[in-house]
Design a protein around this motif. Structure first.
Motif, PDB file in Angstrom:
ATOM      1  N   ARG A 174       0.943  -1.136  -0.129  1.00  0.00           N
ATOM      2  CA  ARG A 174       0.067   0.072  -0.032  1.00  0.00           C
ATOM      3  C   ARG A 174       0.811   1.252  -0.116  1.00  0.00           C
ATOM      4  N   HIS A 175       2.058   1.379   0.850  1.00  0.00           N
ATOM      5  CA  HIS A 175       2.901   2.572   0.712  1.00  0.00           C
ATOM      6  C   HIS A 175       3.462   2.631  -0.604  1.00  0.00           C
ATOM      7  N   VAL A 176       3.906   1.603  -1.278  1.00  0.00           N
ATOM      8  CA  VAL A 176       4.570   1.855  -2.431  1.00  0.00           C
ATOM      9  C   VAL A 176       3.352   2.329  -3.690  1.00  0.00           C
ATOM     10  N   LEU A 177       2.551   1.669  -3.535  1.00  0.00           N
ATOM     11  CA  LEU A 177       1.131   2.078  -4.453  1.00  0.00           C
ATOM     12  C   LEU A 177       1.011   3.549  -4.149  1.00  0.00           C
ATOM     13  N   TRP A 178       1.110   3.868  -2.992  1.00  0.00           N
ATOM     14  CA  TRP A 178       0.615   5.471  -2.587  1.00  0.00           C
ATOM     15  C   TRP A 178       1.774   6.184  -3.182  1.00  0.00           C
ATOM     16  N   HIS A 179       3.091   6.004  -3.184  1.00  0.00           N
ATOM     17  CA  HIS A 179       4.138   6.627  -3.592  1.00  0.00           C
ATOM     18  C   HIS A 179       4.179   6.896  -5.127  1.00  0.00           C
ATOM     19  N   TYR A 180       3.466   5.839  -5.939  1.00  0.00           N
ATOM     20  CA  TYR A 180       3.596   5.931  -7.265  1.00  0.00           C
ATOM     21  C   TYR A 180       2.009   6.382  -7.828  1.00  0.00           C
ATOM     22  N   GLY A 181       1.385   7.011  -6.644  1.00  0.00           N
ATOM     23  CA  GLY A 181       0.163   7.426  -7.128  1.00  0.00           C
ATOM     24  C   GLY A 181      -1.054   6.407  -7.599  1.00  0.00           C
ATOM     25  N   ARG A 182      -0.833   5.145  -7.339  1.00  0.00           N
ATOM     26  CA  ARG A 182      -1.795   4.109  -7.863  1.00  0.00           C
ATOM     27  C   ARG A 182      -2.912   3.955  -6.939  1.00  0.00           C
ATOM     28  N   PRO A 183      -3.831   3.304  -7.297  1.00  0.00           N
ATOM     29  CA  PRO A 183      -5.132   2.900  -6.598  1.00  0.00           C
ATOM     30  C   PRO A 183      -4.701   1.751  -5.597  1.00  0.00           C
ATOM     31  N   GLY A 184      -5.251   2.007  -4.434  1.00  0.00           N
ATOM     32  CA  GLY A 184      -4.991   0.919  -3.313  1.00  0.00           C
ATOM     33  C   GLY A 184      -3.902   1.205  -2.194  1.00  0.00           C
ATOM     34  N   GLY A 185      -3.206   2.573  -2.589  1.00  0.00           N
ATOM     35  CA  GLY A 185      -2.163   3.046  -1.768  1.00  0.00           C
ATOM     36  C   GLY A 185      -2.707   3.809  -0.541  1.00  0.00           C
ATOM     37  N   MET A 186      -1.585   3.893   0.393  1.00  0.00           N
ATOM     38  CA  MET A 186      -1.898   4.293   1.658  1.00  0.00           C
ATOM     39  C   MET A 186      -0.412   5.220   2.169  1.00  0.00           C
ATOM     40  N   GLN A 187      -0.752   6.243   2.539  1.00  0.00           N
ATOM     41  CA  GLN A 187       0.309   7.283   2.811  1.00  0.00           C
ATOM     42  C   GLN A 187       0.978   6.464   4.071  1.00  0.00           C
ATOM     43  N   GLY A 202       4.302   6.796   7.167  1.00  0.00           N
ATOM     44  CA  GLY A 202       4.849   7.785   7.968  1.00  0.00           C
ATOM     45  C   GLY A 202       5.961   8.754   7.449  1.00  0.00           C
ATOM     46  N   SER A 203       6.240   9.660   7.956  1.00  0.00           N
ATOM     47  CA  SER A 203       7.232  10.567   7.283  1.00  0.00           C
ATOM     48  C   SER A 203       8.412   9.901   6.875  1.00  0.00           C
ATOM     49  N   TYR A 204       9.041   9.134   7.796  1.00  0.00           N
ATOM     50  CA  TYR A 204      10.287   8.370   7.656  1.00  0.00           C
ATOM     51  C   TYR A 204      10.361   7.410   6.489  1.00  0.00           C
ATOM     52  N   THR A 205       9.156   6.614   6.269  1.00  0.00           N
ATOM     53  CA  THR A 205       9.161   5.783   5.182  1.00  0.00           C
ATOM     54  C   THR A 205       8.805   6.433   3.914  1.00  0.00           C
ATOM     55  N   GLU A 206       8.143   7.651   3.961  1.00  0.00           N
ATOM     56  CA  GLU A 206       7.973   8.568   2.749  1.00  0.00           C
ATOM     57  C   GLU A 206       9.279   9.013   2.353  1.00  0.00           C
ATOM     58  N   ARG A 207      10.261   9.507   3.161  1.00  0.00           N
ATOM     59  CA  ARG A 207      11.334   9.993   2.880  1.00  0.00           C
ATOM     60  C   ARG A 207      12.349   8.913   2.148  1.00  0.00           C
ATOM     61  N   LEU A 208      12.413   7.759   3.031  1.00  0.00           N
ATOM     62  CA  LEU A 208      13.039   6.353   2.365  1.00  0.00           C
ATOM     63  C   LEU A 208      12.652   6.011   1.098  1.00  0.00           C
ATOM     64  N   MET A 209      11.509   6.053   0.893  1.00  0.00           N
ATOM     65  CA  MET A 209      11.032   5.833  -0.547  1.00  0.00           C
ATOM     66  C   MET A 209      11.467   6.547  -1.524  1.00  0.00           C
ATOM     67  N   GLU A 210      11.426   7.848  -1.284  1.00  0.00           N
ATOM     68  CA  GLU A 210      12.161   8.957  -1.955  1.00  0.00           C
ATOM     69  C   GLU A 210      13.610   8.518  -2.444  1.00  0.00           C
ATOM     70  N   ALA A 211      14.235   8.014  -1.325  1.00  0.00           N
ATOM     71  CA  ALA A 211      15.770   7.795  -1.608  1.00  0.00           C
ATOM     72  C   ALA A 211      15.900   6.620  -2.357  1.00  0.00           C
ATOM     73  N   ILE A 212      14.941   5.679  -2.138  1.00  0.00           N
ATOM     74  CA  ILE A 212      15.167   4.186  -3.022  1.00  0.00           C
ATOM     75  C   ILE A 212      14.872   4.729  -4.572  1.00  0.00           C
ATOM     76  N   ASP A 213      13.687   5.581  -4.566  1.00  0.00           N
ATOM     77  CA  ASP A 213      13.354   5.929  -5.888  1.00  0.00           C
ATOM     78  C   ASP A 213      14.311   6.596  -6.762  1.00  0.00           C
ATOM     79  N   ALA A 214      15.191   7.663  -5.922  1.00  0.00           N
ATOM     80  CA  ALA A 214      16.259   8.336  -6.530  1.00  0.00           C
ATOM     81  C   ALA A 214      17.482   7.486  -6.868  1.00  0.00           C
TER      82      ALA A 214
END
Length: 81
Positions: free
Chosen positions: A14-27, A29-41
């Protein structure tokens, strides 16, 4: 080095789906959100370094980003709950 693929949980899917703006996603926490940005980059070398600490999240992120059916697979995992 382990060659097993980590199990991706419903929350991670759900977190990854949210990151990519896809249905079924769920935001996440801020740490995981920033971690996903780092992984994506990250390039592949640095993504592999991050995989050592966060194998499930990196696997899910790379599947969503690189696999033709990655988003579909994550949506199936997210819907399994």
């Amino acid at each position: 080095m382990s060659t097993t693929t980590p199990v991706i949980t419903e929350d991670t899917a759900r977190h990854v789906l949210w990151h990519y703006g896809r249905p079924g996603g769920m935001q996440p926490g801020s740490y995981t959100e920033r971690l996903m940005e780092a992984i994506d980059a990250a390039d592949m070398v640095n993504a592999e370094k991050l995989r050592g600490a966060y194998p499930e999240l990196v696997s899910a992120m790379l599947a969503a980003k690189n696999d033709l059916d990655g988003i579909d697979c994550l949506q199936q995992i997210a819907d399994a709950a």
